[in-house]
Design a protein around this motif. Sequence first.
Motif, PDB file in Angstrom:
ATOM      1  N   TYR A 198      49.998  44.707  37.732  1.00 16.80           N
ATOM      2  CA  TYR A 198      50.335  43.458  38.417  1.00 16.80           C
ATOM      3  C   TYR A 198      51.801  43.111  38.189  1.00 16.80           C
ATOM      4  CZ  TYR A 198      45.340  43.163  38.964  1.00 16.80           C
ATOM      5  OH  TYR A 198      44.045  43.444  39.294  1.00 16.80           O
ATOM      6  N   GLY A 199      52.373  42.321  39.101  1.00 13.07           N
ATOM      7  CA  GLY A 199      53.797  42.002  39.061  1.00 13.07           C
ATOM      8  C   GLY A 199      54.193  41.087  37.930  1.00 13.07           C
ATOM      9  N   SER A 200      53.466  39.978  37.745  1.00  8.51           N
ATOM     10  CA  SER A 200      53.778  39.060  36.654  1.00  8.51           C
ATOM     11  C   SER A 200      52.534  38.276  36.281  1.00  8.51           C
ATOM     12  CB  SER A 200      54.916  38.103  37.037  1.00  8.51           C
ATOM     13  OG  SER A 200      54.454  37.075  37.877  1.00  8.51           O
ATOM     14  N   ALA A 201      52.557  37.747  35.066  1.00  3.99           N
ATOM     15  CA  ALA A 201      51.460  36.914  34.575  1.00  3.99           C
ATOM     16  C   ALA A 201      52.070  35.725  33.841  1.00  3.99           C
ATOM     17  CB  ALA A 201      50.552  37.714  33.648  1.00  3.99           C
ATOM     18  N   SER A 202      51.526  34.548  34.097  1.00  4.03           N
ATOM     19  CA  SER A 202      52.023  33.320  33.476  1.00  4.03           C
ATOM     20  C   SER A 202      50.855  32.511  32.944  1.00  4.03           C
ATOM     21  CB  SER A 202      52.816  32.487  34.479  1.00  4.03           C
ATOM     22  OG  SER A 202      53.894  33.228  34.986  1.00  4.03           O
ATOM     23  N   LEU A 203      51.092  31.820  31.840  1.00  2.46           N
ATOM     24  CA  LEU A 203      50.060  31.045  31.170  1.00  2.46           C
ATOM     25  C   LEU A 203      50.375  29.559  31.244  1.00  2.46           C
ATOM     26  CD1 LEU A 203      47.575  31.080  29.206  1.00  2.46           C
ATOM     27  CD2 LEU A 203      49.240  31.156  27.362  1.00  2.46           C
TER      28      LEU A 203
ATOM     29  N   LYS B 270      45.083  36.248  48.849  1.00  2.00           N
ATOM     30  CA  LYS B 270      45.511  37.610  49.163  1.00  2.00           C
ATOM     31  C   LYS B 270      46.903  37.630  49.778  1.00  2.00           C
ATOM     32  CE  LYS B 270      43.817  41.857  51.152  1.00  2.00           C
ATOM     33  NZ  LYS B 270      42.656  42.556  51.650  1.00  2.00           N
ATOM     34  N   ASP B 271      47.190  36.657  50.630  1.00  2.00           N
ATOM     35  CA  ASP B 271      48.494  36.594  51.299  1.00  2.00           C
ATOM     36  C   ASP B 271      48.914  35.130  51.401  1.00  2.00           C
ATOM     37  OD1 ASP B 271      50.722  36.668  52.914  1.00  2.00           O
ATOM     38  OD2 ASP B 271      49.745  37.697  54.584  1.00  2.00           O
ATOM     39  N   ILE B 272      49.879  34.731  50.568  1.00  2.00           N
ATOM     40  CA  ILE B 272      50.261  33.308  50.551  1.00  2.00           C
ATOM     41  C   ILE B 272      50.970  32.872  51.830  1.00  2.00           C
ATOM     42  CG2 ILE B 272      50.336  33.143  48.042  1.00  2.00           C
ATOM     43  CD1 ILE B 272      53.391  33.158  48.246  1.00  2.00           C
ATOM     44  N   THR B 273      51.401  33.826  52.647  1.00  2.00           N
ATOM     45  CA  THR B 273      52.050  33.456  53.912  1.00  2.00           C
ATOM     46  C   THR B 273      51.028  33.225  55.034  1.00  2.00           C
ATOM     47  OG1 THR B 273      52.339  35.766  54.595  1.00  2.00           O
ATOM     48  CG2 THR B 273      54.130  34.758  53.313  1.00  2.00           C
TER      49      THR B 273
ATOM     50  N   ILE C 114      58.888  29.216  41.931  1.00  2.00           N
ATOM     51  CA  ILE C 114      58.989  30.209  40.857  1.00  2.00           C
ATOM     52  C   ILE C 114      58.158  31.467  41.088  1.00  2.00           C
ATOM     53  CG2 ILE C 114      59.647  28.559  39.076  1.00  2.00           C
ATOM     54  CD1 ILE C 114      56.747  28.641  38.091  1.00  2.00           C
ATOM     55  N   PHE C 115      57.157  31.396  41.949  1.00  2.00           N
ATOM     56  CA  PHE C 115      56.354  32.583  42.221  1.00  2.00           C
ATOM     57  C   PHE C 115      56.766  33.172  43.558  1.00  2.00           C
ATOM     58  CE2 PHE C 115      53.635  30.528  39.087  1.00  2.00           C
ATOM     59  CZ  PHE C 115      53.405  31.601  38.240  1.00  2.00           C
ATOM     60  N   LYS C 116      57.184  34.419  43.523  1.00  5.28           N
ATOM     61  CA  LYS C 116      57.698  35.091  44.719  1.00  5.28           C
ATOM     62  C   LYS C 116      56.724  36.118  45.271  1.00  5.28           C
ATOM     63  CE  LYS C 116      61.499  32.843  44.088  1.00  5.28           C
ATOM     64  NZ  LYS C 116      61.568  31.530  44.667  1.00  5.28           N
ATOM     65  N   GLY C 117      55.536  36.176  44.704  1.00  2.92           N
ATOM     66  CA  GLY C 117      54.570  37.189  45.091  1.00  2.92           C
ATOM     67  C   GLY C 117      53.930  36.941  46.442  1.00  2.92           C
ATOM     68  N   LYS C 118      53.321  37.973  46.962  1.00  2.53           N
ATOM     69  CA  LYS C 118      52.578  37.889  48.218  1.00  2.53           C
ATOM     70  C   LYS C 118      51.122  37.530  47.931  1.00  2.53           C
ATOM     71  CE  LYS C 118      51.811  40.085  52.553  1.00  2.53           C
ATOM     72  NZ  LYS C 118      52.434  39.462  53.666  1.00  2.53           N
ATOM     73  N   SER C 119      50.591  38.046  46.823  1.00  7.24           N
ATOM     74  CA  SER C 119      49.223  37.759  46.404  1.00  7.24           C
ATOM     75  C   SER C 119      49.248  37.037  45.062  1.00  7.24           C
ATOM     76  CB  SER C 119      48.426  39.048  46.236  1.00  7.24           C
ATOM     77  OG  SER C 119      48.258  39.701  47.463  1.00  7.24           O
ATOM     78  N   ILE C 120      48.366  36.052  44.914  1.00  8.84           N
ATOM     79  CA  ILE C 120      48.304  35.289  43.658  1.00  8.84           C
ATOM     80  C   ILE C 120      46.848  35.099  43.260  1.00  8.84           C
ATOM     81  CG2 ILE C 120      48.771  33.066  42.569  1.00  8.84           C
ATOM     82  CD1 ILE C 120      51.358  32.939  43.986  1.00  8.84           C
ATOM     83  N   LEU C 121      46.599  35.315  41.970  1.00  6.40           N
ATOM     84  CA  LEU C 121      45.274  35.151  41.400  1.00  6.40           C
ATOM     85  C   LEU C 121      45.366  34.116  40.290  1.00  6.40           C
ATOM     86  CD1 LEU C 121      42.623  37.523  41.135  1.00  6.40           C
ATOM     87  CD2 LEU C 121      43.477  37.082  38.856  1.00  6.40           C
ATOM     88  N   SER C 122      44.437  33.185  40.255  1.00  5.47           N
ATOM     89  CA  SER C 122      44.418  32.127  39.247  1.00  5.47           C
ATOM     90  C   SER C 122      43.108  32.214  38.476  1.00  5.47           C
ATOM     91  CB  SER C 122      44.559  30.770  39.938  1.00  5.47           C
ATOM     92  OG  SER C 122      44.517  29.714  39.011  1.00  5.47           O
ATOM     93  N   MET C 123      43.207  32.408  37.160  1.00  7.11           N
ATOM     94  CA  MET C 123      42.013  32.588  36.315  1.00  7.11           C
ATOM     95  C   MET C 123      41.913  31.489  35.278  1.00  7.11           C
ATOM     96  SD  MET C 123      42.211  36.627  35.495  1.00  7.11           S
ATOM     97  CE  MET C 123      40.722  36.468  34.573  1.00  7.11           C
ATOM     98  N   PRO C 124      40.744  30.835  35.183  1.00  4.90           N
ATOM     99  CA  PRO C 124      40.582  29.809  34.147  1.00  4.90           C
ATOM    100  C   PRO C 124      40.402  30.448  32.768  1.00  4.90           C
ATOM    101  CG  PRO C 124      38.508  30.127  35.304  1.00  4.90           C
ATOM    102  CD  PRO C 124      39.543  31.004  35.988  1.00  4.90           C
TER     103      PRO C 124
ATOM    104  N   ILE D   2      48.446  35.208  38.018  1.00  2.00           N
ATOM    105  CA  ILE D   2      48.939  36.568  38.195  1.00  2.00           C
ATOM    106  C   ILE D   2      49.442  36.677  39.627  1.00  2.00           C
ATOM    107  CG2 ILE D   2      48.284  39.005  38.209  1.00  2.00           C
ATOM    108  CD1 ILE D   2      45.936  38.083  36.311  1.00  2.00           C
ATOM    109  N   ASP D   3      50.657  37.163  39.785  1.00  2.00           N
ATOM    110  CA  ASP D   3      51.141  37.364  41.152  1.00  2.00           C
ATOM    111  C   ASP D   3      51.703  38.768  41.304  1.00  2.00           C
ATOM    112  OD1 ASP D   3      53.575  36.734  39.751  1.00  2.00           O
ATOM    113  OD2 ASP D   3      54.485  36.126  41.628  1.00  2.00           O
ATOM    114  N   ASN D   4      51.782  39.176  42.543  1.00  2.00           N
ATOM    115  CA  ASN D   4      52.234  40.522  42.857  1.00  2.00           C
ATOM    116  C   ASN D   4      53.061  40.474  44.136  1.00  2.00           C
ATOM    117  OD1 ASN D   4      51.769  43.154  41.589  1.00  2.00           O
ATOM    118  ND2 ASN D   4      51.146  43.752  43.652  1.00  2.00           N
ATOM    119  N   LEU D   5      54.113  41.260  44.195  1.00  5.98           N
ATOM    120  CA  LEU D   5      54.982  41.256  45.371  1.00  5.98           C
ATOM    121  C   LEU D   5      54.290  41.814  46.604  1.00  5.98           C
ATOM    122  CD1 LEU D   5      58.380  42.317  43.764  1.00  5.98           C
ATOM    123  CD2 LEU D   5      57.684  40.044  44.528  1.00  5.98           C
ATOM    124  N   GLN D   6      53.417  42.804  46.405  1.00  2.10           N
ATOM    125  CA  GLN D   6      52.668  43.361  47.534  1.00  2.10           C
ATOM    126  C   GLN D   6      51.292  42.700  47.598  1.00  2.10           C
ATOM    127  OE1 GLN D   6      54.119  45.701  45.223  1.00  2.10           O
ATOM    128  NE2 GLN D   6      55.912  45.715  46.529  1.00  2.10           N
ATOM    129  N   GLU D   7      50.719  42.746  48.782  1.00  7.15           N
ATOM    130  CA  GLU D   7      49.376  42.211  48.955  1.00  7.15           C
ATOM    131  C   GLU D   7      48.393  43.045  48.135  1.00  7.15           C
ATOM    132  OE1 GLU D   7      46.483  41.931  52.695  1.00  7.15           O
ATOM    133  OE2 GLU D   7      48.393  40.895  52.975  1.00  7.15           O
TER     134      GLU D   7
END
Length: 159
Positions: free
Chosen positions: A15-20, A70-73, A88-98, A111-116
């Motif tokens: 994955y591209g990045s992970a933030s807490l 899957k696709d924020i656009t 701050i998030f430049k990804g195409k796909s974003i996942l949010s986990m509790p 978690i975000d990723n530049l590609q879908e």
Amino acid sequence: SLLKLILNGIIKLGYGSASLFFLLEKENVAEGILSTTIPKEKINKVRISLGREKELVSETIKLKKTLFIKDITDPNKHFKLDKNLIPIFKGKSILSMPLILGDKIKGVIIIDNLQELTVKDRDLQILELFATKAAITINNAELYSKLYKFNQERKVTKR
């Protein structure tokens, strides 16, 4: 720190990045704590107001489940990105986990990723293990802090 290792483990999965983000219940916000790609001084300034309908982090906490864009656009997506996350998030796909421990939510990993992305069930199970470890780590830190504070107060009253 252990939380940094957990986030780095997520990155190693591809994955591209992970933030807490920690949940601050009294203030009804999730506050940025740590990120693999966003500088600490920047992520620490991010506060997400909770309770907003159809916003990703609010819905993740309310529903107590992992949510995925899957696709924020895509204008027809079911959830929208919280306004404080857009810069701050430049990804195409974003996942949010509790981060759940027992019946309490401690925070959220984003978690975000530049590609879908397509998230497979096996990947989701692994990510949920990382989220559980993060929740336990946060809870242990809270317990340690309470114990330390208790001991400090006890020392003062003994004098």
